[in-house]
Design a protein around this motif. Structure first.
Motif, PDB file in Angstrom:
ATOM      1  N   VAL A 113       0.976  -1.351   0.181  1.00 10.45           N
ATOM      2  CA  VAL A 113       0.115   0.503   0.157  1.00 10.45           C
ATOM      3  C   VAL A 113       1.376   1.039   0.138  1.00 10.45           C
ATOM      4  N   LYS A 114       0.886   1.973  -0.770  1.00 17.63           N
ATOM      5  CA  LYS A 114       1.081   3.562  -1.007  1.00 17.63           C
ATOM      6  C   LYS A 114       0.903   4.373  -0.231  1.00 17.63           C
ATOM      7  N   ILE A 115       1.748   5.466   0.545  1.00 19.05           N
ATOM      8  CA  ILE A 115       0.663   6.033   1.530  1.00 19.05           C
ATOM      9  C   ILE A 115       0.607   7.830   1.001  1.00 19.05           C
ATOM     10  N   TYR A 116      -0.062   8.533   0.863  1.00 17.45           N
ATOM     11  CA  TYR A 116       0.211   9.529   0.795  1.00 17.45           C
ATOM     12  C   TYR A 116      -0.388  10.570   1.906  1.00 17.45           C
ATOM     13  N   THR A 117       0.215  10.623   2.868  1.00 16.17           N
ATOM     14  CA  THR A 117      -0.172  12.023   4.174  1.00 16.17           C
ATOM     15  C   THR A 117      -0.404  13.079   3.652  1.00 16.17           C
ATOM     16  N   ILE A 118      -1.456  13.287   4.425  1.00 14.78           N
ATOM     17  CA  ILE A 118      -1.389  15.010   4.373  1.00 14.78           C
ATOM     18  C   ILE A 118      -1.509  16.080   5.571  1.00 14.78           C
ATOM     19  N   GLY A 119      -0.889  17.002   6.222  1.00 12.86           N
ATOM     20  CA  GLY A 119      -1.475  17.495   7.706  1.00 12.86           C
ATOM     21  C   GLY A 119      -2.131  18.601   7.264  1.00 12.86           C
ATOM     22  N   VAL A 120      -2.857  18.869   7.816  1.00 13.61           N
ATOM     23  CA  VAL A 120      -3.818  19.844   7.536  1.00 13.61           C
ATOM     24  C   VAL A 120      -4.043  21.143   8.628  1.00 13.61           C
ATOM     25  N   GLY A 121      -3.532  22.033   8.713  1.00 17.97           N
ATOM     26  CA  GLY A 121      -4.314  22.730  10.071  1.00 17.97           C
ATOM     27  C   GLY A 121      -3.264  24.585   9.952  1.00 17.97           C
ATOM     28  N   ALA A 122      -3.797  25.246   9.860  1.00 13.36           N
ATOM     29  CA  ALA A 122      -2.554  26.612  10.029  1.00 13.36           C
ATOM     30  C   ALA A 122      -1.544  26.783  10.782  1.00 13.36           C
ATOM     31  N   GLU A 123      -0.559  27.446  10.877  1.00 13.17           N
ATOM     32  CA  GLU A 123       1.004  26.899  12.012  1.00 13.17           C
ATOM     33  C   GLU A 123       0.212  28.417  12.649  1.00 13.17           C
ATOM     34  N   GLU A 124      -0.357  28.928  12.348  1.00 16.69           N
ATOM     35  CA  GLU A 124      -0.430  30.657  13.553  1.00 16.69           C
ATOM     36  C   GLU A 124      -1.711  31.153  13.758  1.00 16.69           C
ATOM     37  N   ILE A 125      -2.301  31.276  14.425  1.00 20.02           N
ATOM     38  CA  ILE A 125      -3.903  32.105  14.112  1.00 20.02           C
ATOM     39  C   ILE A 125      -3.667  33.551  15.814  1.00 20.02           C
ATOM     40  N   ILE A 126      -4.503  34.186  15.307  1.00 15.94           N
ATOM     41  CA  ILE A 126      -4.832  35.146  16.817  1.00 15.94           C
ATOM     42  C   ILE A 126      -5.996  34.351  17.623  1.00 15.94           C
ATOM     43  N   VAL A 127      -6.091  34.383  18.168  1.00 13.30           N
ATOM     44  CA  VAL A 127      -6.908  34.753  19.167  1.00 13.30           C
ATOM     45  C   VAL A 127      -6.860  35.643  20.282  1.00 13.30           C
ATOM     46  N   ASP A 128      -8.141  36.272  20.738  1.00  9.49           N
ATOM     47  CA  ASP A 128      -8.635  36.628  21.908  1.00  9.49           C
ATOM     48  C   ASP A 128      -8.296  36.160  23.370  1.00  9.49           C
TER      49      ASP A 128
END
Length: 328
Positions: free
Chosen positions: A220-235
């Motif tokens: 099985v050949k696996i293609y992995t995708i990591g989802v998510g921003a690296e920086e956000i601004i929160v209050d």
């Protein structure tokens, strides 16, 4: 060889003969086979001695029309044809962290799962002729859609998914192991897994290391995708601050899964990056399926139909000439 696509149409051929037989039985008179395609002037030009020939010609024309409607076709010699469709299993993370709203679609802030559904709609739509399957995983993994050509069903199954459907944790190992099991009885496919997640393995009965060995064993050949921003601004209480919403993403594990199976690891920090990743995945080589024998088909219906029209044209011409002679 010659074959007929609608062989059953030949059952209507005796209808004129049956009609004539019933008409004779009820009238006790010998009536000729009526050729309805001839104009009215034909009645003045037809001589009693020629009625037998007209009946035979009419029967011939009717036979040619019936043969044409039976759709005759010439079948050539069998030739091998390969199925070039690819087969891909898509594994989607439904853990609680997928609800983090760090993605945007047309300027609107959305959560990761919503963005994933949006981008994958076009990806699935482009897979014309490919077999796709869908696996969902959180506390465990299960097959939502088995491998199928029905892309619309796969898309619908993905659209109907909701967060926390099967828990809040992340069973990456179970998703890979389940995919390997599904591909185990398909030795001639390319066995591609596209795994999308935003975290690390925190649940399941199979560890990522064990699942990796299974994937390598079954090819099985696996293609992995990591989802998510690296920086956000929160209050916060002391004002706004910058945080990394993808701090739990285990990129080393995802990269290892891809590298050791011949796949590739991708990082999707935004909607645009995920769209570009799926565009790259579209370029991978298709699987070479089992050879199938196919016979080239050539339609022949126009030959008997054309001959029928030609005979009718000759009969009409002959009738018109006979009428002119009688009135000349």
């Amino acid at each position: 060889m010659i074959d007929f696509a609608w062989l059953w149409v030949g059952l209507i051929w005796p209808i004129p003969l049956i009609y004539r037989w019933f008409r004779r039985a009820f009238t006790q008179q010998s009536q000729p086979l009526t050729v309805t395609h001839l104009p009215a002037v034909a009645s003045t030009a037809i001589q009693p001695t020629s009625r037998t020939w007209l009946n035979l010609i009419g029967l011939l024309v009717w036979t040619l029309v019936v043969v044409a409607f039976m759709r005759p076709q010439w079948l050539g010699e069998p030739i091998p044809a390969q199925n070039d469709a690819r087969e891909m299993m898509i594994a989607v993370d439904l853990s609680g962290s997928m609800e983090i709203a760090d993605m945007t679609i047309n300027g609107e802030q959305v959560d990761r799962l919503t963005m994933l559904k949006y981008v994958m709609h076009d990806f699935i739509e482009r897979r014309v002729g490919d077999r796709l399957g869908l696996i969902l995983f959180a506390d465990t993994a299960y097959v939502q859609a088995p491998m199928t050509f029905d892309r619309a069903t796969v898309q619908k199954m993905l659209d109907e998914t909701v967060l926390r459907l099967i828990g809040e944790r992340t069973a990456i190992g179970d998703a890979i192991a389940l995919t390997a099991k599904r591909f185990a009885d398909r030795p001639q496919t390319n066995k591609i897994l596209i795994l999308v997640t935003d975290g690390q393995n925190t649940a399941g009965n199979v560890s990522p290391a064990q699942a990796l060995e299974l994937a390598k064993y079954y090819g099985v050949k696996i293609y992995t995708i990591g989802v998510g921003a690296e920086e956000i601004i929160v209050d916060g209480f002391f004002g706004q601050r910058r945080v990394n919403p993808s701090r739990d993403l285990d990129e080393n594990m995802l990269r290892q899964l891809a590298d050791e199976t011949g796949g590739e690891y991708f990082r999707a920090r935004s909607t645009e990056e995920l769209e570009n990743i799926y565009t790259e995945l579209d370029a991978y080589e298709p699987v070479q399926g089992d050879n199938q024998l196919r016979r080239p088909q050539t339609a022949l219906y126009h030959w008997p139909l054309g001959l029928a029209w030609f005979i009718l044209a000759l009969m009409l011409l002959h009738t018109i000439r006979g009428s002119w002679r009688q009135h000349g």
